[in-house]
Write a protein that holds these residues in place. Structure first.
Motif, short mmCIF file in Angstrom:
data_model
loop_
_atom_site.label_atom_id
_atom_site.label_comp_id
_atom_site.label_asym_id
_atom_site.label_seq_id
_atom_site.Cartn_x
_atom_site.Cartn_y
_atom_site.Cartn_z
N LYS B 112 0.96 -1.15 0.01
CA LYS B 112 0.00 -0.05 -0.11
C LYS B 112 1.00 1.14 0.20
O LYS B 112 1.65 1.60 0.55
N THR B 113 0.61 2.01 -0.93
CA THR B 113 1.41 3.32 -0.94
C THR B 113 0.40 4.51 -1.20
O THR B 113 -0.40 4.56 -1.56
N GLN B 114 0.82 5.53 -0.32
CA GLN B 114 -0.05 6.59 -0.36
C GLN B 114 -0.09 7.33 -1.83
O GLN B 114 1.20 7.64 -2.33
N PRO B 115 -1.18 7.71 -2.16
CA PRO B 115 -1.35 8.29 -3.58
C PRO B 115 -0.65 9.63 -3.36
O PRO B 115 -0.93 10.17 -2.42
N ALA B 116 0.19 10.00 -4.38
CA ALA B 116 0.97 11.17 -4.39
C ALA B 116 -0.24 12.39 -4.40
O ALA B 116 -1.07 12.37 -5.13
#
Lengths: 419, 263
Positions: B112-116
């Motif tokens: 899971k990556t935080q959307p830029a």
């Protein structure tokens, strides 16, 4: 460039306390009356959003040079218009200089300035405030004159059971009795030029139309006719008087000249009463008729043709045509009968479409609506508990809001002057 | 006399009755005797059921080795119409190899990556006043086309903007044009306007205000292309009796533009 949010928002007006120019102790009383009357006139006009006095700048400007218009235009005052001025009492004379400023126009703020001179009394201070308020309303409402100098004529229930015609200012102040007939005088109707009052009084010949001259301050002659003659109504030109007469057996609408001569009958089905002229055109008469059973609201042309039924049922009474000719206000008990829900309330009907709205609800029996000359207010008689001797006169905006009592108990059948 | 007749009749009835009675008894006795004789004859002179007589009738049964059944007919082989041999069934459809369901481990799960965070693109603010369209048939230097409106009122479904060609007058008595804007907005009814035909269109009306505030020379300056919008714009001005006395001057000319946008 000015951006308005929409048609519904009202002009935000600040009425500053006027600056006393003299240290005369009498001036403080007149200044208080003036400030109170001006503020209450402007708020009851129904077209302004008045700035609360607590939100106004502390400085009291007395003239155009002294006012800092930006201070009044900014929050929390946020006024669009500022009414201010000074008040001076010297040698028994009251001199008032009033200013109205456009707070949004930094370059040319002044809209108008007026000077008033009168006797140094509280009554005079109230009248001056009325006139200044009228001028502001006239300028800012786009050509509709204010009503601050208009009068309301009504029936005063005296202690000994008789009813006399009385007069008061539009806001309920300055109430006083006009007639001293010692009998039941009802249905006062003031002429369009404020010179005479037509009313119906009980005499040994039954109810008869009577005239009272406001210029001579005494009753003037009006011919007596057979039967019962009630509910007079002035035509808008002041040259015609409509009334309901049973001189030929049944109550019909009759029209005569103001001297009672040249009387002619307009309706012939009987049970017709409470005529009201279309004040805009003078070519239509609204009236109440019981020709189909319960009393209903009808309109007809002023020659008696084109009779049109307006209400579809219930019990309608006391119609009053609005000054712009668009509406008829009347009292209506839509579910008339024993045990029926609701009661008698004030309704307004658009004449062209017969669409109506209800203005009062749940405040007891309401009757006798009458329009203010600007068409923005309606006064009516209201009895909170239904008892006749508890009837009082109420005023409200023509949409039913801002309702307040103008008199105490014992006042009935109001009629607002034409100007 | 009548009594005599009745007695005579009674005597006659008794005589006939006495003779008939003897005959009736005799006949009854004869019937009883006949029935008894018949019963005796039937019961006594007959063979008894299950009696001991040797020559009584019976069924004789003898055992055999086989039951003579009818011969079975030989099957008809050559007949094309009917055969007892089952024909060859059609081959079943070839089995389709089904894909095994993907196992959870087959699919790679991204961490899971935080959307830029992208700064929201500022939408271009709608113009606060309708932009005057350059009139190609006129010189571009015309001052009417470039003037900002005095007062813009948001009305239902659009805006109504007021332009005073006399700019000095407009600036001096700005409050008066605020009143005009308010009154026109109150008498501008959009119910009768066809929303589809009028969307995005503008009608321009021009009129004079006389010294006493009444309207003169009302005309449709620029048609919108939607007759309902044109009519509503004209009616909005026609409904007004007076705008109130002019603050100064003999008359002023007002240009009123009604823009229609469905909300």
């Amino acid at each position: 460039m000015e951006i308005n949010k929409g048609a519904a928002d009202k002009i935000r007006v600040a009425a500053a306390d006027f600056k006393p120019l003299s240290a005369d102790p009498q001036a403080s009383s007149e200044k208080r009356v003036f400030d109170t009357t001006l503020f209450s006139d402007l708020s009851s006009a129904g077209i302004f959003d008045m700035v609360s006095k607590s939100m106004q700048p502390t400085a009291t400007p007395g003239s155009q040079q002294e006012i800092s218009i930006a201070q009044w235009a900014s929050a929390p005052t946020s006024a669009s218009m500022v009414a201010f001025g000074n008040l001076n009492v010297s040698a028994g004379k009251l001199v008032v200089n009033g200013f109205l400023d456009d707070a949004k126009n930094a370059q040319y703020p002044l809209i108008f300035t007026k000077m008033y001179t009168d006797e140094a009394t509280d009554d005079a201070a109230r009248q001056v405030a009325h006139r200044f308020a009228d001028e502001i309303i006239f300028r800012l409402s786009g050509g509709v004159p204010g009503i601050a100098e208009s009068k309301i004529y009504y029936v005063r229930l005296m202690g000994d059971g008789v009813k006399e015609i009385a007069e008061m200012d539009f806001d309920g102040a300055n109430q006083h009795i006009l007639t001293h007939l010692g009998t039941d005088a009802i249905s006062p109707r003031v002429s369009p030029d404020n010179s005479r009052i037509a009313f119906s009084a009980l005499s040994r010949d039954g109810f008869q139309i009577k005239m009272y001259s406001l210029l001579l301050n005494r009753p003037v002659a009006f011919p007596t006719a057979g039967g019962s003659n009630i509910s007079p109504a002035w035509g808008p030109g002041g040259s015609q008087l409509a009334f309901s007469s049973s001189r030929l057996g049944r109550n019909d609408i009759w029209v005569s000249d103001p001297q009672g001569a040249m009387a002619r009958r307009l309706t012939s089905f009987g049970f017709d009463s409470s005529p009201t002229w279309n004040p805009k055109t003078g070519s239509q008469i609204g009236f109440i008729s019981g020709r189909t059973g319960l009393p209903q609201l009808y309109t007809m042309d002023s020659d008696g043709s084109g009779v049109t039924r307006m209400t579809d049922g219930g019990y309608a009474s006391s119609p009053s045509w609005s000054p712009n000719g668009q509406f008829i206000a009347f009292a209506w008990d839509r579910k008339y009968g024993p045990g029926a829900p609701g009661g008698q309330d004030i309704y307004v009907m658009e004449v062209a479409t017969k669409r109506w709205i209800q203005l009062t609800n749940g405040i007891g029996r309401c009757d006798f609506p009458t329009w203010s000359p600007d068409g923005r207010h309606i006064a009516f008689a209201n009895s909170p508990d239904g008892r006749a001797n508890h009837t009082r006169i109420m005023g409200m905006l023509a949409d039913g809001t801002d309702r307040k009592a103008l008199t105490g108990a014992g006042a009935d059948m109001p009629n607002w002057s034409w100007k | 006399m009548s009594t005599t007749v009745i007695q005579h009749r009674n005597i006659a009835t008794e005589e006939r009755f006495g003779g008939g009675m003897g005959l009736s008894i005799t006949l009854h006795l004869l019937v009883v005797a006949g029935v008894g004789a018949a019963a005796w004859t039937g019961l006594m002179l007959h063979d008894r059921w299950g009696g001991p007589e040797a020559n009584a009738g019976a069924i004789q049964a003898s055992m055999v080795s086989a039951i003579p059944l009818p011969q079975k007919a030989a099957p008809v082989e050559k007949s094309v119409l009917a055969t007892e041999n089952a024909s060859e069934a059609p081959a079943p459809p070839p089995k389709v190899e089904t894909q095994p369901p993907p196992r959870p481990t087959d699919i790679e799960v991204k961490a899971k990556t935080q959307p830029a965070k992208i700064a929201p693109i500022p939408a271009p603010a709608p113009p606060k006043h309708p932009q005057p369209t350059p009139d190609t048939t006129k010189a571009a230097s015309g001052e009417v086309a470039t003037q900002l409106p005095m007062s813009v009122t948001q009305v239902k479904n659009g805006t109504a903007s007021l332009t005073v060609p006399d700019r000095v007058y407009g600036a001096r008595y700005a409050y008066y044009f605020g009143i005009i804007g308010r009154k026109v907005a109150q008498s501008y009814f959009t119910d009768g306007i066809s929303a589809i035909a009028s969307n995005g269109k503008s009608a321009v009306v021009v009129f004079d205000i006389e010294r006493d505030g009444t309207v003169q020379n009302l005309r449709l300056y620029q048609r919108s292309g939607s007759p309902t919008l044109d009519a509503a714009a004209m009616a909005a001005i026609q409904r007004i009796d007076t705008f109130g006395n002019l603050p100064a001057g003999d008359h002023i000319t007002i240009e009123y533009k009604f823009d229609f946008h469905t909300q």
